[in-house]
Design an enzyme around this catalytic site. Structure first.
Site, short mmCIF file in Angstrom:
data_model
loop_
_atom_site.label_atom_id
_atom_site.label_comp_id
_atom_site.label_asym_id
_atom_site.label_seq_id
_atom_site.Cartn_x
_atom_site.Cartn_y
_atom_site.Cartn_z
N LEU A 1 11.28 -19.96 -4.94
CA LEU A 1 10.27 -19.68 -4.08
C LEU A 1 8.61 -19.50 -4.84
O LEU A 1 8.81 -19.54 -6.43
CB LEU A 1 10.53 -17.85 -4.08
CG LEU A 1 9.37 -16.58 -3.39
CD1 LEU A 1 9.58 -17.35 -2.21
CD2 LEU A 1 10.36 -15.78 -4.00
N HIS B 1 2.49 3.72 -9.24
CA HIS B 1 1.94 2.42 -9.55
C HIS B 1 3.05 1.61 -10.28
O HIS B 1 4.22 0.82 -9.97
CB HIS B 1 0.73 1.61 -10.57
CG HIS B 1 -0.06 2.54 -9.04
ND1 HIS B 1 -0.52 2.05 -8.13
CD2 HIS B 1 -1.22 2.59 -9.96
CE1 HIS B 1 -1.90 2.10 -7.78
NE2 HIS B 1 -2.36 3.52 -8.58
N ASP C 1 1.02 -1.48 -0.16
CA ASP C 1 -0.33 0.08 -0.59
C ASP C 1 0.85 1.69 0.33
O ASP C 1 2.30 1.45 0.43
CB ASP C 1 -1.58 0.14 0.99
CG ASP C 1 -2.25 1.20 1.17
OD1 ASP C 1 -2.57 1.46 -0.21
OD2 ASP C 1 -2.63 1.43 1.97
C1 IPE Z 1 -5.45 -2.63 0.33
O1 IPE Z 1 -5.61 -1.16 -0.45
C2 IPE Z 1 -4.82 -3.33 -1.63
C3 IPE Z 1 -4.38 -3.15 -2.02
C4 IPE Z 1 -3.16 -3.16 -1.73
C5 IPE Z 1 -4.36 -3.94 -3.53
P1 IPE Z 1 -6.21 -0.17 -0.71
O2 IPE Z 1 -5.68 0.72 -0.39
O3 IPE Z 1 -6.89 -1.07 -1.73
O4 IPE Z 1 -6.80 -0.80 0.57
P2 IPE Z 1 -7.88 0.64 1.01
O5 IPE Z 1 -9.21 0.91 0.45
O6 IPE Z 1 -7.04 1.83 2.08
O7 IPE Z 1 -8.65 -0.02 2.26
C1 IPE Z 2 -1.54 0.06 -3.25
O1 IPE Z 2 -1.48 1.69 -3.67
C2 IPE Z 2 -2.24 -0.36 -4.30
C3 IPE Z 2 -3.08 -0.90 -4.83
C4 IPE Z 2 -4.25 -0.77 -3.69
C5 IPE Z 2 -3.49 -1.19 -6.51
P1 IPE Z 2 -2.70 2.32 -3.60
O2 IPE Z 2 -3.44 3.33 -4.56
O3 IPE Z 2 -3.70 2.03 -2.63
O4 IPE Z 2 -2.15 3.78 -2.68
P2 IPE Z 2 -2.62 4.60 -1.61
O5 IPE Z 2 -3.49 4.11 -0.72
O6 IPE Z 2 -4.26 5.64 -2.51
O7 IPE Z 2 -1.67 6.14 -1.16
MG MG Z 3 -4.44 1.95 -0.83
#
Ligand code: IPE
Ligand code: IPE
Ligand code: MG
Length: 244
Positions: free
Chosen positions: A133, A39, A22
């Site tokens: 792995l 990303h 995240d």
């Molecule tokens: C959880 O992250 C999903 C992934 C890392 C793929 P999100 O950013 O989507 O989760 P919330 O919305 O903060 O709970």
């Molecule tokens: C995690 O990063 C990637 C996915 C959920 C696909 P986020 O896109 O959720 O990043 P934040 O939470 O907005 O910083």
């Molecule tokens: Mg996120």
């Protein structure tokens, strides 16, 4: 299903590390960059993380790449993430395969375009015999959806007479989950300072050590991976038993 209480295990390497990757959005925003740049940098962190897991001798690494709820993001972001995934599966898997990495995918792949599904299946097939792995990519994965599909398939097996209701226990049920032949995660890590599971491996993480770190996912490197293993080795796992 539950291992015996282990006490502190300095230097013991976990078998299965699962990561909620995240913070890509915040990483991009903090640099004034477009979301896609976050990303992309996140995909590079995935490669660093896999190399670190191989070096540490971890056998299973599950990466939460796209949740069943992430379909709620804008069409542009979903399209960008899908393109990145397609590119990753097509061009990055070879590098992993050369290191002996096996790719597995869990989640509802039917929601992706046919060409992405085909790349995913190809990545699984081409790496199926690797043993260093196993990297499990959770794509359009949701813990509740996993439990529901398992319950449904188990009910059908009971209906069909191939399973008796009296045989149902935790192991039987676990065998219907998408993670059927995988060990439960020893550790669930989440980056970016958020302290929640966001529907990740709900059943499987019943006794996982939860480790929340502040680092944003695109900044994650081998040092962070090793720090997580250090934290884990200082934890005492009890599985409900009285510590010896
Ligand atoms: C959880 O992250 C999903 C992934 C890392 C793929 P999100 O950013 O989507 O989760 P919330 O919305 O903060 O709970
Ligand atoms: C995690 O990063 C990637 C996915 C959920 C696909 P986020 O896109 O959720 O990043 P934040 O939470 O907005 O910083
Ligand atoms: Mg996120």
């Amino acid at each position: 299903m539950y291992p015996v209480a282990g006490g502190r295990r300095a230097g013991i390497v976990p078998v299965h590390v699962a990561i909620i990757m995240d913070g890509n959005g915040r990483w991009a925003a903090s640099r004034g960059l477009p979301l896609l740049a976050g990303h992309r940098a996140g995909a590079e962190a995935v490669q660093r993380c896999i190399r670190a897991a191989v070096a540490a001798g971890v056998k299973w690494l599950t990466l939460y790449a796209f949740s069943s709820e992430n379909w709620r993001r804008t069409p542009q972001e979903v399209a960008d993430l899908t393109s990145l995934l397609r590119y990753y599966l097509r061009y990055k898997v070879a590098e992993l395969a050369a290191k002996g990495v096996r790719i597995r995918i869990i989640g509802d792949l039917s929601r992706f375009a046919p060409d992405v599904r085909a790349e995913a299946r190809r990545a699984e097939m081409e790496t199926a015999s690797n043993t260093v792995l196993t990297v499990v990519l959770a794509l359009s994965y949701g813990g509740r959806a996993d439990i529901v599909q398992a319950a449904l398939r188990m009910a059908k097996a009971i209906d069909a007479g191939t399973l008796a209701a009296s045989q149902v226990d935790e192991d039987t049920f676990g065998g219907f989950l998408m993670t059927a032949d995988m060990p439960d995660p020893d550790i669930v890590v989440r980056t970016s300072g958020e302290s929640r599971l966001s529907n990740f491996l709900l059943w499987q993480s019943a006794y996982a050590e939860l480790i929340f770190i502040e680092t944003l996912w695109p900044d994650f490197d081998a040092g962070h991976f090793d720090a997580v293993l250090q934290i884990y080795s200082r934890r005492e796992r009890r599985f409900g038993a009285r510590p010896v």
